[in-house]
Every structure is written in structure tokens, then in C-alpha cells.
Design a protein around this motif. Structure first.
Motif, PDB file in Angstrom:
ATOM      1  N   ASP A  96       0.708  -1.316   0.022  1.00 15.29           N
ATOM      2  CA  ASP A  96       0.015   0.070   0.117  1.00 15.29           C
ATOM      3  C   ASP A  96       0.861   1.208  -0.075  1.00 15.29           C
ATOM      4  O   ASP A  96       0.330   2.496   0.404  1.00 15.29           O
ATOM      5  CB  ASP A  96      -0.993   0.191   1.300  1.00 15.29           C
ATOM      6  N   SER A  97       2.261   1.050  -0.320  1.00 14.55           N
ATOM      7  CA  SER A  97       3.116   2.558  -0.358  1.00 14.55           C
ATOM      8  C   SER A  97       2.635   3.160  -1.303  1.00 14.55           C
ATOM      9  O   SER A  97       2.934   2.924  -2.659  1.00 14.55           O
ATOM     10  CB  SER A  97       4.562   1.886  -0.310  1.00 14.55           C
ATOM     11  N   ALA A  98       2.113   4.575  -1.076  1.00 19.27           N
ATOM     12  CA  ALA A  98       2.293   5.528  -2.039  1.00 19.27           C
ATOM     13  C   ALA A  98       3.472   5.921  -2.762  1.00 19.27           C
ATOM     14  O   ALA A  98       3.471   5.986  -4.105  1.00 19.27           O
ATOM     15  CB  ALA A  98       1.496   6.707  -1.525  1.00 19.27           C
ATOM     16  N   ALA A  99       4.520   5.775  -2.021  1.00 22.43           N
ATOM     17  CA  ALA A  99       5.869   6.108  -2.741  1.00 22.43           C
ATOM     18  C   ALA A  99       6.085   5.045  -3.863  1.00 22.43           C
ATOM     19  O   ALA A  99       6.693   5.487  -4.777  1.00 22.43           O
ATOM     20  CB  ALA A  99       6.914   6.410  -1.534  1.00 22.43           C
ATOM     21  N   ALA A 116      -0.882   1.982 -17.865  1.00 25.39           N
ATOM     22  CA  ALA A 116      -0.439   1.262 -16.776  1.00 25.39           C
ATOM     23  C   ALA A 116       0.169   2.522 -15.772  1.00 25.39           C
ATOM     24  O   ALA A 116      -0.273   2.498 -14.689  1.00 25.39           O
ATOM     25  CB  ALA A 116       0.722   0.254 -17.062  1.00 25.39           C
ATOM     26  N   ALA A 117       0.939   3.567 -16.447  1.00 27.83           N
ATOM     27  CA  ALA A 117       1.497   4.538 -15.359  1.00 27.83           C
ATOM     28  C   ALA A 117       0.008   5.236 -14.790  1.00 27.83           C
ATOM     29  O   ALA A 117       0.032   5.621 -13.552  1.00 27.83           O
ATOM     30  CB  ALA A 117       2.183   5.394 -16.298  1.00 27.83           C
ATOM     31  N   GLU A 118      -0.940   5.484 -15.752  1.00 28.79           N
ATOM     32  CA  GLU A 118      -2.095   6.297 -15.073  1.00 28.79           C
ATOM     33  C   GLU A 118      -2.741   5.248 -14.068  1.00 28.79           C
ATOM     34  O   GLU A 118      -3.340   5.846 -12.846  1.00 28.79           O
ATOM     35  CB  GLU A 118      -3.121   6.181 -16.291  1.00 28.79           C
ATOM     36  N   ARG A 119      -2.925   4.078 -14.089  1.00 34.94           N
ATOM     37  CA  ARG A 119      -3.511   3.305 -13.082  1.00 34.94           C
ATOM     38  C   ARG A 119      -2.717   3.146 -11.806  1.00 34.94           C
ATOM     39  O   ARG A 119      -3.128   3.316 -10.849  1.00 34.94           O
ATOM     40  CB  ARG A 119      -3.474   1.744 -13.511  1.00 34.94           C
ATOM     41  N   SER A 120      -1.141   3.325 -11.930  1.00 34.43           N
ATOM     42  CA  SER A 120      -0.470   3.347 -10.763  1.00 34.43           C
ATOM     43  C   SER A 120      -0.406   4.499  -9.976  1.00 34.43           C
ATOM     44  O   SER A 120      -0.528   4.628  -8.915  1.00 34.43           O
ATOM     45  CB  SER A 120       1.056   2.913 -11.161  1.00 34.43           C
ATOM     46  N   LEU A 125      -2.207   8.503  -5.561  1.00 39.60           N
ATOM     47  CA  LEU A 125      -2.930   9.272  -5.348  1.00 39.60           C
ATOM     48  C   LEU A 125      -4.177   9.140  -4.176  1.00 39.60           C
ATOM     49  O   LEU A 125      -4.465   9.880  -3.541  1.00 39.60           O
ATOM     50  CB  LEU A 125      -3.792  10.368  -6.496  1.00 39.60           C
ATOM     51  N   ASP A 126      -4.657   7.876  -4.584  1.00 42.14           N
ATOM     52  CA  ASP A 126      -5.574   7.509  -3.545  1.00 42.14           C
ATOM     53  C   ASP A 126      -5.097   7.510  -2.136  1.00 42.14           C
ATOM     54  O   ASP A 126      -5.767   7.650  -1.159  1.00 42.14           O
ATOM     55  CB  ASP A 126      -6.223   5.916  -3.948  1.00 42.14           C
ATOM     56  N   ALA A 127      -3.793   6.729  -2.052  1.00 44.16           N
ATOM     57  CA  ALA A 127      -2.969   6.748  -0.819  1.00 44.16           C
ATOM     58  C   ALA A 127      -2.673   8.039  -0.212  1.00 44.16           C
ATOM     59  O   ALA A 127      -2.424   8.113   1.047  1.00 44.16           O
ATOM     60  CB  ALA A 127      -2.044   5.787  -0.913  1.00 44.16           C
ATOM     61  N   ALA A 128      -2.133   8.949  -1.024  1.00 42.78           N
ATOM     62  CA  ALA A 128      -1.903  10.151  -0.559  1.00 42.78           C
ATOM     63  C   ALA A 128      -2.320  11.259  -1.646  1.00 42.78           C
ATOM     64  O   ALA A 128      -1.612  11.916  -2.304  1.00 42.78           O
ATOM     65  CB  ALA A 128      -0.168  10.483  -0.808  1.00 42.78           C
TER      66      ALA A 128
END
Length: 180
Positions: A96-99, A116-120, A125-128
């Protein structure tokens, strides 16, 4: 570590590196010190030496999150395929690491896998949600996907809300380049 941190704070990064290297000469299995040296070298712009030290950390501790994520970040532009693999390994260690999600997104971006970059980056951004660098990375990805109007709106909002983050000048330049 305390002495190296003091040297860094005092504006002497070379002195900090000497302290760490001297310790490692006597204690080569000190993974934490080696990681600190890798980080210090990266900050000083000595990327090739930094990468070697990260690899040595991973030889001793294959699941070292900081080494995996930092190695991915350092190689995202020059070797996006390897960077993506390192970032995915970092995510296995810290799912779950946003970093790590941000690092993965940028490795995918430089590997031109924009979807894939957009999904990641959306997961990051959901996490942070209010992290300015990640918001900027989203705008870069939106631009690459051809969503320039959305990227411009988000960059404008980002620059109104945040007056200081590492990529602020790059964000301003991107906004200027995509505005009609």
C-alpha cells in the motif's frame, strides 16, 4: 549515522560520505550504513556509485524496501524496464505504499506504458491525495495520454495550492507548454 547526519546538516556531504565509507571499511556487512551511503551518494549526484551500493544492500537484504524503491527511482529514466521490476518488488514488500506506487508510475511513464502509469499514479494518489509531486506526475501522465486540458486544469490547481515542491519549475514549464 549521527556523525554522518551532522556532516550533512553542516553542509559537508563529502565528509558524511567519508564517515560512512570509513565505517563500511571496518564493518562491510552494515546494511543500514550502506543504505545511508547509497542515499547520500544519490543526493550528491553520484548516481553510478549510488546504484552499486543499493545493489549491495539488496544482496544482503533482498526485501529492503528503501533500496528497492530508491533503485527503481534512480533508474526510471535510464532503464525503465528494470525500474519497473524493482518498483514491483518494492510493492510486494509494502503493497500500500504511495511512494512505491508513484515510483512504479514514473518507471512505467518513462517506459511509455502510459495506461499502466495512469493506473499506478491513481492508486498512489488514493493513498496520498494531496501530495504535490504525485499530482504533478499525474499531470505528466495525462499530458502523455493526450489529456492536455485536464492536465492544465490540474497543474493550475496544483500551483495555486502548493508554492514549494521539488518539481515546481518543471510543473510551471509543463503548464506553459500545454496551455493554448
Amino acid at each position: 549515522l549521527a556523525l554522518a547526519n551532522f556532516e550533512t546538516t553542516a553542509g559537508n556531504p563529502a565528509g558524511a560520505q567519508r564517515v560512512l565509507e570509513d565505517w563500511l571499511a571496518e564493518n562491510p556487512d552494515s546494511t543500514g550504513i550502506r543504505l545511508a551511503l547509497a542515499i547520500s551518494l544519490g543526493i550528491a549526484g553520484e548516481t553510478s556509485r549510488s546504484l552499486v551500493e543499493y545493489e549491495r544492500v539488496l544482496e544482503a537484504d533482498p526485501d529492503n524496501f528503501a533500496a528497492l524503491n530508491n533503485l527503481a527511482w534512480e533508474t526510471r529514466k535510464t532503464d525503465p524496464e528494470s525500474a519497473t521490476a524493482y518498483a514491483k518488488r518494492a510493492l510486494e514488500v509494502a503493497p500500500d505504499s504511495a511512494a512505491a506506487l508513484d515510483t512504479l508510475a514514473m518507471a512505467q511513464y518513462y517506459g511509455k506504458d502510459y495506461e499502466a502509469a495512469e493506473r499506478s499514479i491513481k492508486r498512489a494518489l488514493d493513498a496520498a491525495p494531496n501530495q504535490p509531486s504525485m499530482m504533478f506526475h499525474m499531470a505528466k501522465i495525462d499530458t502523455a495520454l493526450g489529456n492536455k486540458a485536464l492536465a492544465a486544469r490540474n497543474l493550475t490547481r496544483l500551483l495555486e495550492q502548493h508554492s514549494d515542491f521539488p518539481e515546481i519549475e518543471e510543473a510551471r514549464a509543463l503548464l506553459k507548454s500545454i496551455q493554448p
